[in-house]
Design a protein around this motif. Sequence first.
Motif, PDB file in Angstrom:
ATOM      1  N   SER A   1      52.185  50.803  32.826  1.00  0.00           N
ATOM      2  CA  SER A   1      51.658  50.642  34.274  1.00  0.00           C
ATOM      3  C   SER A   1      50.558  49.595  34.141  1.00  0.00           C
ATOM      4  CB  SER A   1      50.352  51.518  34.629  1.00  0.00           C
ATOM      5  OG  SER A   1      49.451  50.900  35.382  1.00  0.00           O
ATOM      6  N   ALA A   2      51.572  48.586  35.443  1.00  0.00           N
ATOM      7  CA  ALA A   2      50.512  47.187  36.474  1.00  0.00           C
ATOM      8  C   ALA A   2      50.182  47.574  37.630  1.00  0.00           C
ATOM      9  CB  ALA A   2      51.264  46.137  35.853  1.00  0.00           C
ATOM     10  N   GLY A   3      50.573  46.084  38.258  1.00  0.00           N
ATOM     11  CA  GLY A   3      49.376  45.679  40.146  1.00  0.00           C
ATOM     12  C   GLY A   3      48.475  46.204  40.083  1.00  0.00           C
ATOM     13  N   GLU A   4      47.318  47.040  39.660  1.00  0.00           N
ATOM     14  CA  GLU A   4      46.092  47.250  39.474  1.00  0.00           C
ATOM     15  C   GLU A   4      45.960  47.680  38.201  1.00  0.00           C
ATOM     16  OE1 GLU A   4      44.353  49.367  42.545  1.00  0.00           O
ATOM     17  OE2 GLU A   4      46.168  50.714  42.893  1.00  0.00           O
ATOM     18  N   ALA A   5      44.300  47.758  38.034  1.00  0.00           N
ATOM     19  CA  ALA A   5      43.996  48.288  36.551  1.00  0.00           C
ATOM     20  C   ALA A   5      44.363  49.625  36.826  1.00  0.00           C
ATOM     21  CB  ALA A   5      42.319  48.155  36.340  1.00  0.00           C
ATOM     22  N   LEU A   6      44.798  50.001  35.548  1.00  0.00           N
ATOM     23  CA  LEU A   6      44.687  51.719  35.781  1.00  0.00           C
ATOM     24  C   LEU A   6      43.497  52.824  35.085  1.00  0.00           C
ATOM     25  CD1 LEU A   6      46.615  54.155  34.987  1.00  0.00           C
ATOM     26  CD2 LEU A   6      46.747  53.677  32.739  1.00  0.00           C
ATOM     27  N   PRO A   7      42.782  53.126  36.176  1.00  0.00           N
ATOM     28  CA  PRO A   7      41.726  54.165  35.726  1.00  0.00           C
ATOM     29  C   PRO A   7      41.897  55.117  34.572  1.00  0.00           C
ATOM     30  CG  PRO A   7      42.553  54.388  37.337  1.00  0.00           C
ATOM     31  CD  PRO A   7      43.640  53.876  37.297  1.00  0.00           C
ATOM     32  N   ALA A   8      40.694  55.055  33.550  1.00  0.00           N
ATOM     33  CA  ALA A   8      40.686  55.566  32.317  1.00  0.00           C
ATOM     34  C   ALA A   8      41.045  56.974  32.422  1.00  0.00           C
ATOM     35  CB  ALA A   8      39.229  54.929  32.291  1.00  0.00           C
TER      36      ALA A   8
ATOM     37  N   ILE B   1      37.292  43.249  36.270  1.00  0.00           N
ATOM     38  CA  ILE B   1      36.511  43.410  37.111  1.00  0.00           C
ATOM     39  C   ILE B   1      36.540  43.657  38.467  1.00  0.00           C
ATOM     40  CG2 ILE B   1      34.028  42.659  37.144  1.00  0.00           C
ATOM     41  CD1 ILE B   1      34.960  43.643  34.852  1.00  0.00           C
ATOM     42  N   GLY B   2      37.579  42.320  38.820  1.00  0.00           N
ATOM     43  CA  GLY B   2      37.534  42.705  40.263  1.00  0.00           C
ATOM     44  C   GLY B   2      38.630  41.070  40.019  1.00  0.00           C
ATOM     45  N   ARG B   3      38.661  41.260  42.027  1.00  0.00           N
ATOM     46  CA  ARG B   3      39.209  39.931  42.344  1.00  0.00           C
ATOM     47  C   ARG B   3      37.734  38.506  42.576  1.00  0.00           C
ATOM     48  NH1 ARG B   3      43.685  37.751  42.178  1.00  0.00           N
ATOM     49  NH2 ARG B   3      43.718  36.871  43.809  1.00  0.00           N
ATOM     50  N   SER B   4      38.116  37.414  42.681  1.00  0.00           N
ATOM     51  CA  SER B   4      37.129  36.831  42.829  1.00  0.00           C
ATOM     52  C   SER B   4      37.046  36.472  44.504  1.00  0.00           C
ATOM     53  CB  SER B   4      36.560  35.075  42.790  1.00  0.00           C
ATOM     54  OG  SER B   4      38.674  35.010  42.601  1.00  0.00           O
ATOM     55  N   ASP B   5      37.988  36.861  45.265  1.00  0.00           N
ATOM     56  CA  ASP B   5      38.297  36.652  46.803  1.00  0.00           C
ATOM     57  C   ASP B   5      37.757  38.390  46.654  1.00  0.00           C
ATOM     58  OD1 ASP B   5      40.648  37.912  46.661  1.00  0.00           O
ATOM     59  OD2 ASP B   5      41.424  36.185  46.782  1.00  0.00           O
ATOM     60  N   ASP B   6      37.638  38.387  47.826  1.00  0.00           N
ATOM     61  CA  ASP B   6      37.382  39.514  48.630  1.00  0.00           C
ATOM     62  C   ASP B   6      39.518  40.580  48.891  1.00  0.00           C
ATOM     63  OD1 ASP B   6      34.906  38.042  51.162  1.00  0.00           O
ATOM     64  OD2 ASP B   6      35.218  39.241  48.911  1.00  0.00           O
TER      65      ASP B   6
END
Length: 523
Positions: A289-296, A407-412
């Motif tokens: 899986s890739a592209g965004e974080a895989l939820p637990a 944690i997230g993207r530093s921009d929005d």
Amino acid sequence: MSVYPSQFNLCDYFLGDERLRQIGDRTAIEYRDRRITYNELRDEVDHWASRILSCGLNEGDRVALLLYDSPEFIACFLAAVSVGAVCVPINTFLPARDVEFILADSAARLLVVESELEDKVNSSGETENRCAVLKVDTRTRSCSKPDDINPRTEPLAHAATTRETPGFLLYTSGSTGTPKGVLHLHGSIPFTVENYAANVLRLNSEDRVFSASRMFFAYGLGNSLSFPLAAGATVLLESERMSAERLAGFIEERAPTVFFGVPAVYLTLLDYRLSGKRVDLSSVRLCISAGEALPAKIFEDWQQEFELTILDGIGSTEMLHIFISNREGNSLVGSSGTVVEGYDARLVDDAGHAVGAKELGNLWVRGGSATAEYWNRPELTEQTIKDGWVHTGDVYRRDDDDFFYHIGRSDDCFKVRGLWVSPIEVESVLISHEAVSEAAVVSSVDDSGLATARAYVVIREGERGEALKDEIRSFAGSRLPQYKVPSQIEFIEEMPRTSTGKIQRYKLRAESGRLLSGGSDDQ
Ligand code: 3UK
């Protein structure tokens, strides 16, 4: 050491004479009722190369592809790089406006287009003046005759390329909203093959590979083209968009051993299975899986249902493929894993100083598959790549065992279903609704833990009920692709703003309960 860089061509890397002597008779591609061997693929590539050359292309010219995943995509991509052209795969889901932008920005001299997608380029009539067009019939997969605009008298037999020759340009909307071209050299692909596919995936010639992500996306390009072809394996291709039912049927029928998806695909298959339907993954040895974080929750439910671990890893268009990844037998739920061999990663504060374990930092990464530059954007290149370090725009934390946590993207900007959402674009649609005076969009999570868009809306006047929310959603839905439409809408009295008039999105994000504990909200 030689002063001259040694010759290297991406097409020969996969389909050179020496390799074909070993794997020529193996199946490279399975598509519909076709099985294409490596030898046959090489013939296909040669056909496409002469078509490209008969359109009068020179080394370094751009060849754009607006094609579904198909043997023609692979053959055309390799043909373009074999003659020293720069291939520009275009996202087939983009609206005509963005396709036109990419054709103009890349100054493509040839476009190879799916007949079904032709109306995305003919709208203004400009494209055909600028570049030649080859059409692939969506049903029969046959190709139209080239409309020779300026045929070369002496075709380039074989371009003298090296690992440093520009090979392909991938457009990503990224954080800025307008698509930017990310240029990769011939040597990028072997680097991802040797470091990620070989070490992390351990792909071999017995593998049957299927990627739910398409080849116009760097993730899909690696999954369906670079990795299987470099391993002498078989790639399973499908042009059409698949429902959970079709995907489950496809997997059962085609029996992949390695499966690539984004988190939303795993969720779709899980939901389908949990609704009592048949999902047979007995052929699969590895899920990625890739592209965004895989939820637990998805990771755990998948393991429970199928007794398979999903390897989450972070990649980017700039780095071409995955550079931090979990490993078989060594993965941690909720983590992107550890740095892939061949890459270096740093977490730094805003002044560029390394942060300690467990602290949040901006992720910088370095490695041999990094982009050479953003196409025609020297300032952006300079801002993003410093001393070889690519600034990803992601905020991460690292534990004592060097596992990285997103944690997230530093921009929005953020991603929904693996696709970028630019808040500004969505907001501009929302505020064009007559009842809406202000709007701010942030990322949130839905009940299943997947990213979704959440809108905070200030209403001019009138009933602030569910009916209005539905109306705003359908209004946005008629102007935006579905994944950008906020599934959550909140009415607020007043928009929080800074003294300079900027919306304080971090306050809204905190309100939507997304800021992780330990995160700072005073940016
Ligand atoms: C985010 C992730 C958390 C992250 C990509 C695999 O996604 C790819 O490329 P893009 O240029 O986006 C890059 C950004 O997406 N991201 C990707 N994977 C993860 N965040 N966990 C993950 N596992 O913000 C990153 O900066 O579209 C993915 C291979 C090649 C790719 N191009």
